[in-house]
Scaffold this motif. Structure first.
Motif, PDB file in Angstrom:
ATOM      1  N   UNK A  17      -2.500   1.130  -6.906  1.00 30.16           N
ATOM      2  CA  UNK A  17      -3.665   1.260  -6.036  1.00 30.16           C
ATOM      3  C   UNK A  17      -3.413   0.541  -4.721  1.00 30.16           C
ATOM      4  N   UNK A  18      -3.879   1.129  -3.636  1.00 33.30           N
ATOM      5  CA  UNK A  18      -3.831   0.428  -2.353  1.00 33.30           C
ATOM      6  C   UNK A  18      -4.896  -0.667  -2.376  1.00 33.30           C
ATOM      7  N   UNK A  19      -4.809  -1.583  -1.420  1.00 35.17           N
ATOM      8  CA  UNK A  19      -5.792  -2.655  -1.336  1.00 35.17           C
ATOM      9  C   UNK A  19      -7.195  -2.074  -1.202  1.00 35.17           C
ATOM     10  N   UNK A  20      -7.318  -1.006  -0.392  1.00 36.28           N
ATOM     11  CA  UNK A  20      -8.625  -0.380  -0.157  1.00 36.28           C
ATOM     12  C   UNK A  20      -9.190   0.174  -1.458  1.00 36.28           C
ATOM     13  N   UNK A  21      -8.312   0.869  -2.190  1.00 35.18           N
ATOM     14  CA  UNK A  21      -8.748   1.490  -3.432  1.00 35.18           C
ATOM     15  C   UNK A  21      -9.158   0.402  -4.444  1.00 35.18           C
ATOM     16  N   UNK A  22      -8.369  -0.671  -4.502  1.00 26.37           N
ATOM     17  CA  UNK A  22      -8.667  -1.771  -5.417  1.00 26.37           C
ATOM     18  C   UNK A  22     -10.034  -2.376  -5.069  1.00 26.37           C
ATOM     19  N   UNK A  23     -10.242  -2.637  -3.777  1.00 24.29           N
ATOM     20  CA  UNK A  23     -11.529  -3.199  -3.331  1.00 24.29           C
ATOM     21  C   UNK A  23     -12.691  -2.276  -3.698  1.00 24.29           C
ATOM     22  N   UNK A  24     -12.444  -0.978  -3.528  1.00 26.99           N
ATOM     23  CA  UNK A  24     -13.480   0.019  -3.790  1.00 26.99           C
ATOM     24  C   UNK A  24     -13.883  -0.013  -5.268  1.00 26.99           C
ATOM     25  N   UNK A  25     -12.878  -0.017  -6.149  1.00 29.27           N
ATOM     26  CA  UNK A  25     -13.153  -0.045  -7.590  1.00 29.27           C
ATOM     27  C   UNK A  25     -13.872  -1.350  -7.956  1.00 29.27           C
ATOM     28  N   UNK A  26     -13.364  -2.466  -7.406  1.00 27.17           N
ATOM     29  CA  UNK A  26     -13.978  -3.756  -7.716  1.00 27.17           C
ATOM     30  C   UNK A  26     -15.440  -3.786  -7.272  1.00 27.17           C
ATOM     31  N   UNK A  27     -15.721  -3.182  -6.122  1.00 33.87           N
ATOM     32  CA  UNK A  27     -17.097  -3.170  -5.610  1.00 33.87           C
ATOM     33  C   UNK A  27     -18.003  -2.359  -6.540  1.00 33.87           C
ATOM     34  N   UNK A  28     -17.485  -1.234  -7.025  1.00 32.49           N
ATOM     35  CA  UNK A  28     -18.305  -0.418  -7.931  1.00 32.49           C
ATOM     36  C   UNK A  28     -18.542  -1.134  -9.258  1.00 32.49           C
ATOM     37  N   UNK A  29     -17.503  -1.831  -9.753  1.00 31.42           N
ATOM     38  CA  UNK A  29     -17.671  -2.586 -10.996  1.00 31.42           C
ATOM     39  C   UNK A  29     -18.649  -3.743 -10.800  1.00 31.42           C
ATOM     40  N   UNK A  30     -18.633  -4.310  -9.589  1.00 27.74           N
ATOM     41  CA  UNK A  30     -19.513  -5.444  -9.301  1.00 27.74           C
ATOM     42  C   UNK A  30     -20.984  -5.041  -9.379  1.00 27.74           C
ATOM     43  N   UNK A  31     -21.275  -3.788  -9.054  1.00 30.30           N
ATOM     44  CA  UNK A  31     -22.670  -3.319  -9.107  1.00 30.30           C
ATOM     45  C   UNK A  31     -23.186  -3.420 -10.547  1.00 30.30           C
ATOM     46  N   UNK A  32     -22.360  -2.957 -11.484  1.00 31.01           N
ATOM     47  CA  UNK A  32     -22.749  -3.011 -12.896  1.00 31.01           C
ATOM     48  C   UNK A  32     -22.911  -4.475 -13.328  1.00 31.01           C
TER      49      UNK A  32
ATOM     50  N   UNK B 203       3.205  -7.787  15.412  1.00 27.23           N
ATOM     51  CA  UNK B 203       1.792  -7.589  15.068  1.00 27.23           C
ATOM     52  C   UNK B 203       1.324  -6.157  15.330  1.00 27.23           C
ATOM     53  N   UNK B 204       1.772  -5.602  16.472  1.00 26.22           N
ATOM     54  CA  UNK B 204       1.292  -4.278  16.861  1.00 26.22           C
ATOM     55  C   UNK B 204       1.761  -3.212  15.864  1.00 26.22           C
ATOM     56  N   UNK B 205       2.873  -3.510  15.178  1.00 28.75           N
ATOM     57  CA  UNK B 205       3.415  -2.532  14.232  1.00 28.75           C
ATOM     58  C   UNK B 205       2.999  -2.850  12.807  1.00 28.75           C
ATOM     59  N   UNK B 206       2.402  -4.022  12.637  1.00 26.91           N
ATOM     60  CA  UNK B 206       2.137  -4.539  11.301  1.00 26.91           C
ATOM     61  C   UNK B 206       1.374  -3.531  10.441  1.00 26.91           C
ATOM     62  N   UNK B 211       2.641  -0.854   4.267  1.00 27.91           N
ATOM     63  CA  UNK B 211       3.025  -0.160   3.033  1.00 27.91           C
ATOM     64  C   UNK B 211       4.422  -0.538   2.546  1.00 27.91           C
ATOM     65  N   UNK B 212       5.314  -0.915   3.454  1.00 30.91           N
ATOM     66  CA  UNK B 212       6.663  -1.304   3.031  1.00 30.91           C
ATOM     67  C   UNK B 212       6.612  -2.576   2.185  1.00 30.91           C
ATOM     68  N   UNK B 213       5.827  -3.541   2.609  1.00 27.20           N
ATOM     69  CA  UNK B 213       5.689  -4.783   1.832  1.00 27.20           C
ATOM     70  C   UNK B 213       5.035  -4.492   0.481  1.00 27.20           C
ATOM     71  N   UNK B 214       3.965  -3.712   0.491  1.00 28.37           N
ATOM     72  CA  UNK B 214       3.269  -3.385  -0.759  1.00 28.37           C
ATOM     73  C   UNK B 214       4.210  -2.674  -1.723  1.00 28.37           C
ATOM     74  N   UNK B 215       4.988  -1.744  -1.181  1.00 29.24           N
ATOM     75  CA  UNK B 215       5.883  -0.954  -2.011  1.00 29.24           C
ATOM     76  C   UNK B 215       6.972  -1.838  -2.607  1.00 29.24           C
ATOM     77  N   UNK B 216       7.490  -2.767  -1.805  1.00 26.12           N
ATOM     78  CA  UNK B 216       8.532  -3.674  -2.305  1.00 26.12           C
ATOM     79  C   UNK B 216       7.978  -4.508  -3.458  1.00 26.12           C
ATOM     80  N   UNK B 217       6.748  -4.963  -3.329  1.00 26.14           N
ATOM     81  CA  UNK B 217       6.146  -5.776  -4.393  1.00 26.14           C
ATOM     82  C   UNK B 217       5.935  -4.935  -5.652  1.00 26.14           C
ATOM     83  N   UNK B 218       5.516  -3.692  -5.447  1.00 27.35           N
ATOM     84  CA  UNK B 218       5.334  -2.799  -6.597  1.00 27.35           C
ATOM     85  C   UNK B 218       6.679  -2.577  -7.310  1.00 27.35           C
TER      86      UNK B 218
END
Lengths: 124, 413
Positions: A17-32, B203-206, B211-218
């Protein structure tokens, strides 16, 4: 009666999950959770770090064995839990159903009545 | 959230293992990728209606394999079939596949998939996009965006990389323990490259490169789940998490670099730090120190200090010393100089780094650090000279701007 609602899902799925998606799910769970809290029925809630951060101590004669990772390798991992005061199993299932609507897709909730409960206290 | 959102997440999660297994069956990267693609199309139709299967990965491998066999048979009418032993396991049924997935095979499948992306003939600029495309399943468009190049240029780069690692060179035999350890090390290095590609951005490219950092962690978590007892993989995972935890604090509103010591530590991501610290604790128990573990231990000392003043510079100096002995490099000595300056003063640090000048003559950070040390002991003329060389070597506008700030301070005095 107090029930533990144990959350299982594939870490690979939740971890993608992306950070956005994770936040979104957490927010919906928080409602319950918020509603249960207002009704005075919500006990401790925990989300666990990934199983890669886990260590297992396996009792073994005099000297326990320490193993990296969770005890068993499974397709779905234990990711967190809720403690909820429920009137009946059906009531607990209804709540788990609500969580599953807030966070649809793969995974499962195991509903386990609690035998001994000590809420405890920590300073953090 | 749309109805198919959870399916996308399940498909992304299953991808490394499924493509890895399909590659083992078909021994051809393009066939494996197409087979997986075909299975995904069927999953979108089927899972939306019936819900997720019990084992989504096994489902995808089974369906992908069947559809690719059809394609291979159709093509076989036009061209001769590959030798039978290369098309392994074609007659298996689903249960057998499910059993295989439970076995140790899948680890080698995923490792092989990652390993072919770090083929020694491929420069990092091709390794990383290839891994992101094949293993992570990012679209060419997403990868192009992260690398700040056009889509067609990226498409070309990936195609070129794929043709370089011809199917004949893909190591299909099950690796022995030494080979496996070598593959693991190469894959770990590639994951670190992916992370740095994202982390070193200005910063301007951050935003585009997160996604590269997130992907590496995954990927490192995936690797660690496959090899849960490897302390160096724990160390790498900890290192990436501890560095990434600081991302929100690294730039100010104008996109200028904020040095670690001046960062607002409240902006550091506590959850990532906790995960990183837990992994270091686990790694340390093995008592097999390695470069990733030591670097993550240094990052942990920063993460553990409530304020910059409370940083344990003594321990950081010791750890950099250990790292120098393990893999001597002027860049590591340069990093140690920062700790030495804190402990024994800027003059001592200067003595430490001056012998490095010849080898680091093209390195921005060398002249940045040197200028800073000279400034602290009042040798302003030489400091200015060093800063000017740093600006000439800056990798991006933010680095240059940071040095210019020092130059401005010098001229005020």
């Amino acid at each position: 009666m107090l029930y533990a609602i144990l959350c299982y899902n594939s870490e690979d799925v939740v971890g993608s999950w992306s950070k956005e998606k994770d936040d979104e799910v957490m927010a919906r769970l928080a409602v319950v959770q918020e509603r249960l809290k207002k009704e005075g029925r919500l006990g401790p809630v925990a989300r666990l770090l990934p199983t890669t951060a886990a260590t297992t101590l396996r009792k073994s004669g005099n000297e326990p064995i320490i193993i990296d990772g969770p005890f068993a390798e499974t397709k779905e991992q234990f990711l967190g839990f809720y403690v909820v005061d429920c009137a009946s199993l059906d009531d607990a299932l209804d709540i788990a159903r609500e969580f599953s609507v807030a966070n649809p897709g793969t995974g499962s909730y195991e509903i386990r009545p609690i035998s001994i409960f000590r809420p405890g206290q920590t300073s953090t | 959230m749309t109805d198919t959102n959870w399916i996308d997440a399940a498909l992304i999660a299953a991808r490394p293992q499924a493509v890895g297994a399909l590659l083992r069956y078909f021994r051809n990267l393009d066939v494996a990728e197409e087979a997986f693609q075909e299975a995904c199309v069927k999953a979108l139709k089927n899972w939306g209606k019936n819900g997720p299967p019990r084992d989504p990965t096994a489902w995808l491998i089974f369906v992908g394999r069947n559809s690719a066999i059809d394609v291979v048979r159709r093509q076989a009418k036009q061209q001769p079939l590959p030798p039978e032993e290369l098309l392994s396991d074609l007659e298996d049924n689903e249960t057998a596949i499910a059993e295989k997935i439970d076995g140790a095979d899948y680890r080698d499948d995923i490792l092989r998939l990652l390993f072919i992306c770090c083929h020694p003939d491929l420069p990092p600029t091709q390794q990383i996009p290839l891994a992101l495309r094949i293993v992570s399943g990012l679209s060419v468009k997403q990868i192009a965006k992260a690398f700040l190049v056009g889509e067609s240029a990226m498409e070309q780069r990936i195609t070129r990389a794929k043709s370089r690692i011809g199917a004949g060179e893909i190591p299909f035999e099950t690796p022995d323990p030494i080979e496996r350890a070598e593959r693991l090390a190469a894959v770990a290095a590639m994951i670190y490259l992916i992370f740095n590609e994202g982390y070193s951005a200005a910063a301007s490219e951050q935003q585009a490169r997160i996604p590269l950092c997130d992907e590496a962690i995954r990927l490192v978590r995936l690797l660690l789940r496959m090899y849960p007892t490897e302390p160096e993989i724990m160390g790498l995972a900890a290192l990436l998490l501890l560095q990434n935890a600081r991302s929100a604090a690294r730039f100010d509103a104008n996109g200028e670099v904020i040095l670690l010591e001046e960062q607002d530590r409240k902006l550091w991501n506590r959850e990532m730090i906790n995960e990183g610290l837990a992994l270091i604790d686990k790694a340390m128990r093995h008592r097999q120190p390695g470069p990733y573990q030591i670097q993550s231990a240094i990052a942990a000392l920063h993460a553990r200090a409530p304020t910059a003043e409370e940083t344990d510079w003594n321990e950081i100096d010791v750890l950099y010393g250990a790292l120098e002995r393990m893999m001597p490099s002027p860049v590591i000595t340069l990093n140690r100089a920062v700790a030495v300056a804190k402990l024994r003063g800027p003059a001592a640090a200067l003595t430490l780094i001056e012998p490095l000048e010849e080898r680091l003559s093209g390195y921005f950070h060398y002249f940045g650090v040197k200028g800073g040390l000279l400034m602290k002991i009042g040798r302003n003329g030489e400091a200015r000279e060093a800063f000017n060389r740093a600006i000439a070597l800056a990798n991006n506008a933010a680095e240059a701007a940071h040095i210019r700030m020092h130059l401005d301070n010098l001229s005020k005095e």
